[in-house]
Motif scaffolding. Sequence first.
Motif, PDB file in Angstrom:
ATOM      1  N   THR A  91       0.817  -1.219   0.000  1.00 19.21           N
ATOM      2  CA  THR A  91       0.000   0.000   0.000  1.00 19.21           C
ATOM      3  C   THR A  91       0.850   1.268   0.000  1.00 19.21           C
ATOM      4  OG1 THR A  91      -0.159   0.037   2.415  1.00 19.21           O
ATOM      5  CG2 THR A  91      -1.870  -1.163   1.208  1.00 19.21           C
ATOM      6  N   PHE A  92       2.161   1.125   0.104  1.00 19.20           N
ATOM      7  CA  PHE A  92       3.074   2.266   0.064  1.00 19.20           C
ATOM      8  C   PHE A  92       3.299   2.626  -1.399  1.00 19.20           C
ATOM      9  CE2 PHE A  92       7.563   3.895   0.266  1.00 19.20           C
ATOM     10  CZ  PHE A  92       7.268   5.054   0.960  1.00 19.20           C
ATOM     11  N   THR A  93       2.631   3.681  -1.881  1.00 18.90           N
ATOM     12  CA  THR A  93       2.639   3.986  -3.314  1.00 18.90           C
ATOM     13  C   THR A  93       3.487   5.185  -3.710  1.00 18.90           C
ATOM     14  OG1 THR A  93       0.626   5.292  -3.071  1.00 18.90           O
ATOM     15  CG2 THR A  93       0.366   2.959  -3.646  1.00 18.90           C
ATOM     16  N   THR A  94       3.965   5.951  -2.750  1.00 15.62           N
ATOM     17  CA  THR A  94       4.780   7.116  -3.099  1.00 15.62           C
ATOM     18  C   THR A  94       5.646   7.531  -1.922  1.00 15.62           C
ATOM     19  OG1 THR A  94       4.758   9.358  -3.987  1.00 15.62           O
ATOM     20  CG2 THR A  94       3.023   8.807  -2.459  1.00 15.62           C
ATOM     21  N   PHE A  95       6.831   8.023  -2.218  1.00 14.92           N
ATOM     22  CA  PHE A  95       7.672   8.621  -1.192  1.00 14.92           C
ATOM     23  C   PHE A  95       7.159  10.036  -0.978  1.00 14.92           C
ATOM     24  CE2 PHE A  95      10.516   5.378  -2.868  1.00 14.92           C
ATOM     25  CZ  PHE A  95      10.981   4.809  -1.691  1.00 14.92           C
ATOM     26  N   SER A  96       6.958  10.411   0.260  1.00 12.70           N
ATOM     27  CA  SER A  96       6.449  11.754   0.521  1.00 12.70           C
ATOM     28  C   SER A  96       7.447  12.541   1.347  1.00 12.70           C
ATOM     29  CB  SER A  96       5.108  11.680   1.251  1.00 12.70           C
ATOM     30  OG  SER A  96       5.275  11.040   2.491  1.00 12.70           O
ATOM     31  N   GLY A  97       7.255  13.813   1.377  1.00 16.01           N
ATOM     32  CA  GLY A  97       8.124  14.701   2.121  1.00 16.01           C
ATOM     33  C   GLY A  97       8.243  16.014   1.392  1.00 16.01           C
ATOM     34  N   PRO A  98       8.952  16.941   1.974  1.00 12.15           N
ATOM     35  CA  PRO A  98       9.094  18.239   1.319  1.00 12.15           C
ATOM     36  C   PRO A  98       9.943  18.134   0.064  1.00 12.15           C
ATOM     37  CG  PRO A  98      10.483  18.122   3.262  1.00 12.15           C
ATOM     38  CD  PRO A  98       9.663  16.871   3.233  1.00 12.15           C
ATOM     39  N   VAL A 122       5.556   1.000  -4.836  1.00 11.32           N
ATOM     40  CA  VAL A 122       6.451   1.942  -5.503  1.00 11.32           C
ATOM     41  C   VAL A 122       7.793   1.251  -5.712  1.00 11.32           C
ATOM     42  CG1 VAL A 122       7.276   3.019  -3.366  1.00 11.32           C
ATOM     43  CG2 VAL A 122       7.381   4.297  -5.481  1.00 11.32           C
ATOM     44  N   GLY A 123       8.370   1.414  -6.889  1.00 12.26           N
ATOM     45  CA  GLY A 123       9.618   0.732  -7.213  1.00 12.26           C
ATOM     46  C   GLY A 123       9.369  -0.737  -7.533  1.00 12.26           C
ATOM     47  N   ALA A 124      10.435  -1.442  -7.841  1.00  9.44           N
ATOM     48  CA  ALA A 124      10.334  -2.871  -8.135  1.00  9.44           C
ATOM     49  C   ALA A 124      10.470  -3.668  -6.837  1.00  9.44           C
ATOM     50  CB  ALA A 124      11.430  -3.265  -9.124  1.00  9.44           C
ATOM     51  N   THR A 125      10.148  -4.951  -6.903  1.00 10.12           N
ATOM     52  CA  THR A 125      10.264  -5.830  -5.749  1.00 10.12           C
ATOM     53  C   THR A 125      11.099  -7.038  -6.137  1.00 10.12           C
ATOM     54  OG1 THR A 125       8.032  -5.185  -5.091  1.00 10.12           O
ATOM     55  CG2 THR A 125       8.973  -7.098  -3.983  1.00 10.12           C
ATOM     56  N   GLU A 126      12.089  -7.348  -5.327  1.00 10.79           N
ATOM     57  CA  GLU A 126      12.893  -8.547  -5.572  1.00 10.79           C
ATOM     58  C   GLU A 126      12.107  -9.750  -5.055  1.00 10.79           C
ATOM     59  OE1 GLU A 126      16.725 -10.100  -3.414  1.00 10.79           O
ATOM     60  OE2 GLU A 126      17.275  -8.610  -4.924  1.00 10.79           O
ATOM     61  N   GLY A 127      11.611 -10.572  -5.964  1.00 13.40           N
ATOM     62  CA  GLY A 127      10.780 -11.712  -5.567  1.00 13.40           C
ATOM     63  C   GLY A 127       9.423 -11.227  -5.077  1.00 13.40           C
ATOM     64  N   PRO A 135      19.123  13.685  -2.181  1.00 18.37           N
ATOM     65  CA  PRO A 135      20.083  13.367  -3.234  1.00 18.37           C
ATOM     66  C   PRO A 135      20.303  11.866  -3.414  1.00 18.37           C
ATOM     67  CG  PRO A 135      21.196  14.283  -1.324  1.00 18.37           C
ATOM     68  CD  PRO A 135      19.730  14.411  -1.074  1.00 18.37           C
ATOM     69  N   SER A 136      20.010  11.064  -2.396  1.00 18.88           N
ATOM     70  CA  SER A 136      20.201   9.614  -2.522  1.00 18.88           C
ATOM     71  C   SER A 136      18.966   8.932  -3.092  1.00 18.88           C
ATOM     72  CB  SER A 136      20.519   9.008  -1.156  1.00 18.88           C
ATOM     73  OG  SER A 136      19.380   9.114  -0.310  1.00 18.88           O
ATOM     74  N   HIS A 137      17.893   9.664  -3.307  1.00 20.88           N
ATOM     75  CA  HIS A 137      16.628   9.114  -3.814  1.00 20.88           C
ATOM     76  C   HIS A 137      16.161   7.937  -2.964  1.00 20.88           C
ATOM     77  CE1 HIS A 137      16.873  11.764  -7.248  1.00 20.88           C
ATOM     78  NE2 HIS A 137      18.111  11.358  -7.428  1.00 20.88           N
ATOM     79  N   ASN A 146      18.412   1.855  -4.490  1.00 18.81           N
ATOM     80  CA  ASN A 146      18.096   2.775  -5.576  1.00 18.81           C
ATOM     81  C   ASN A 146      19.336   3.517  -6.074  1.00 18.81           C
ATOM     82  OD1 ASN A 146      16.803   4.335  -7.440  1.00 18.81           O
ATOM     83  ND2 ASN A 146      15.751   5.618  -5.980  1.00 18.81           N
ATOM     84  N   PRO A 147      20.103   2.891  -6.986  1.00 17.19           N
ATOM     85  CA  PRO A 147      21.240   3.599  -7.556  1.00 17.19           C
ATOM     86  C   PRO A 147      20.846   4.523  -8.706  1.00 17.19           C
ATOM     87  CG  PRO A 147      21.183   1.355  -8.383  1.00 17.19           C
ATOM     88  CD  PRO A 147      20.047   1.494  -7.397  1.00 17.19           C
ATOM     89  N   SER A 148      19.552   4.574  -9.036  1.00 12.96           N
ATOM     90  CA  SER A 148      19.099   5.389 -10.170  1.00 12.96           C
ATOM     91  C   SER A 148      18.995   6.861  -9.782  1.00 12.96           C
ATOM     92  CB  SER A 148      17.738   4.890 -10.655  1.00 12.96           C
ATOM     93  OG  SER A 148      16.712   5.324  -9.789  1.00 12.96           O
ATOM     94  N   THR A 149      18.590   7.675 -10.737  1.00 12.31           N
ATOM     95  CA  THR A 149      18.401   9.105 -10.486  1.00 12.31           C
ATOM     96  C   THR A 149      16.917   9.448 -10.345  1.00 12.31           C
ATOM     97  OG1 THR A 149      18.406   9.523 -12.858  1.00 12.31           O
ATOM     98  CG2 THR A 149      20.518   9.737 -11.701  1.00 12.31           C
ATOM     99  N   SER A 150      16.087   8.438 -10.115  1.00 13.64           N
ATOM    100  CA  SER A 150      14.645   8.616  -9.989  1.00 13.64           C
ATOM    101  C   SER A 150      14.185   8.020  -8.663  1.00 13.64           C
ATOM    102  CB  SER A 150      13.949   7.909 -11.153  1.00 13.64           C
ATOM    103  OG  SER A 150      12.599   7.664 -10.857  1.00 13.64           O
ATOM    104  N   LEU A 151      13.167   8.619  -8.061  1.00 14.87           N
ATOM    105  CA  LEU A 151      12.642   8.072  -6.806  1.00 14.87           C
ATOM    106  C   LEU A 151      12.053   6.683  -6.979  1.00 14.87           C
ATOM    107  CD1 LEU A 151      10.854  11.118  -5.155  1.00 14.87           C
ATOM    108  CD2 LEU A 151      12.988  10.068  -4.486  1.00 14.87           C
ATOM    109  N   THR A 152      11.468   6.420  -8.127  1.00 15.78           N
ATOM    110  CA  THR A 152      10.795   5.137  -8.348  1.00 15.78           C
ATOM    111  C   THR A 152      11.664   4.137  -9.097  1.00 15.78           C
ATOM    112  OG1 THR A 152       9.802   5.971 -10.388  1.00 15.78           O
ATOM    113  CG2 THR A 152       8.526   6.222  -8.350  1.00 15.78           C
TER     114      THR A 152
END
Length: 145
Positions: A72-79, A107-112, A88-90, A123-129
């Motif tokens: 049910t966690f669908t988005t990272f929130s915060g300012p 949100v994001g992929a799931t391992e297994g 900066p670490s996403h 998350n080594p990418s440059t995107s939150l998701t």
Amino acid sequence: MKNKFINLKKIFPVVFLLSVGYYYGQVRISNSILNTVAPNSSAFIDASSNPEYNLSPNVGKGLLHPRMDLTTFTTFSGPSTDDASAYPSHFDGFLVFNTAASGTAGVGATEGGLCRGYWYYDNPSTSLTGGTWRPLLVDACSPKP
């Protein structure tokens, strides 16, 4: 007769400042009463138990991590979560205790597949998701004999 020296505009700030001195929180950043070793310590927060602070060798301390259902966690929130300077670490390395027994993260992929236990967001990418939720223990979701 109106007293011009004492008024509410002068009293409230003084009362506020005095009350702030009375109520305060403490975070120990080293395992020393004097905190003189903190600048040279690798740990920025020391959550270990210390009889000098607890006044007893029988009082243990634990670290309680956030509990959440990752399905049910669908988005990272915060300012300003889209602002690279704010996160900066996403959220790379974000650690939670997942309560979902199955499924995939919202949100994001799931391992297994998800299972109860500690999960971290890799998350080594440059995107939150762009990251992947991984169990802290590799075989955490394996069937138990």
